[in-house]
Write a protein that holds these residues in place. Structure first.
Motif: not given
Length: 198
Positions: A144-153, A175-181
């Motif tokens: 998940a975090i690698a996808h997030y990092n690439l998205a952010l980039l 992810i197994n939690y809510s990330d509303e932002a």
């Protein structure tokens, strides 16, 4: 966008900590003597280091990980976690050295690829960071975090919203939690794409 960017950096700092878990028990089996009790205690010791790391108790984590790398220099995970500690201390050059060391042990280790991508982002080498994040995802599409990092980039640095959207979506699926932002930000990006298309 700056609010989203600042929040994103905070998420990166928190989620990076969970990247490198206990080494594969089978690898420990081949890397240690054939006593089953010793294998269990080694895995438990390593897990203790990861717990210290997740709790930001970096000195205790390092005190376990340094001897672990001496005993098992062939495992990429301990080197990667030592690099993460250096990254958290702001020692970019030392962190990079340790991540590269991990990748000599296992060139396809997604956590080391992802964290080296973070180092390259901090150094301003965005194209190299993109390559490393992409390689991490190739090795583990559920990271998940690698996808997030690439998205952010794509989103912040390359201004390529169309490429960012699927990676934000994949991150949210994993992810197994809510990330509303991030969910709200993704909706804004999708709206921007629709406006641009019309």
């Amino acid at each position: 966008m700056s609010l989203h960017y600042n929040r994103a950096i905070l998420i990166l700092a928190l989620l990076a900590l969970i990247g490198c878990s206990t080494p594969n028990r089978q690898k420990l089996l081949t890397a240690t003597d054939n006593s089953s009790g010793n294998q269990n205690s080694e895995a438990e010791l390593y897990q203790k280091a990861v717990t210290h790391l997740n709790n930001s108790d970096f000195y205790k984590a390092e005190a376990i990980l340094r001897p672990f790398t001496e005993k098992h220099p062939e495992l990429a995970g301990p080197w990667t976690n030592l690099g993460l500690i250096q990254l958290k201390h702001g020692n970019l050059a030392e962190a990079e050295k340790l991540f590269r060391s991990a990748l000599t042990k296992n060139p396809n280790f997604p956590q080391a690829l992802n964290l080296l991508g973070l180092v390259e982002t901090k150094k301003g080498d965005i194209l190299q960071a993109k390559k490393l994040y992409s390689q991490a995802i190739e090795q583990n599409d559920d990271y998940a975090i690698a996808h997030y990092n690439l998205a952010l980039l794509y989103d912040i640095y390359l201004q390529d919203i169309k490429s960012a959207v699927p990676h934000y979506q994949r991150y949210l699926e994993l992810i197994n939690y809510s990330d509303e932002a991030t969910t709200n930000w993704l909706e804004e990006l999708k709206s921007t794409l629709k406006r641009d298309a019309s």
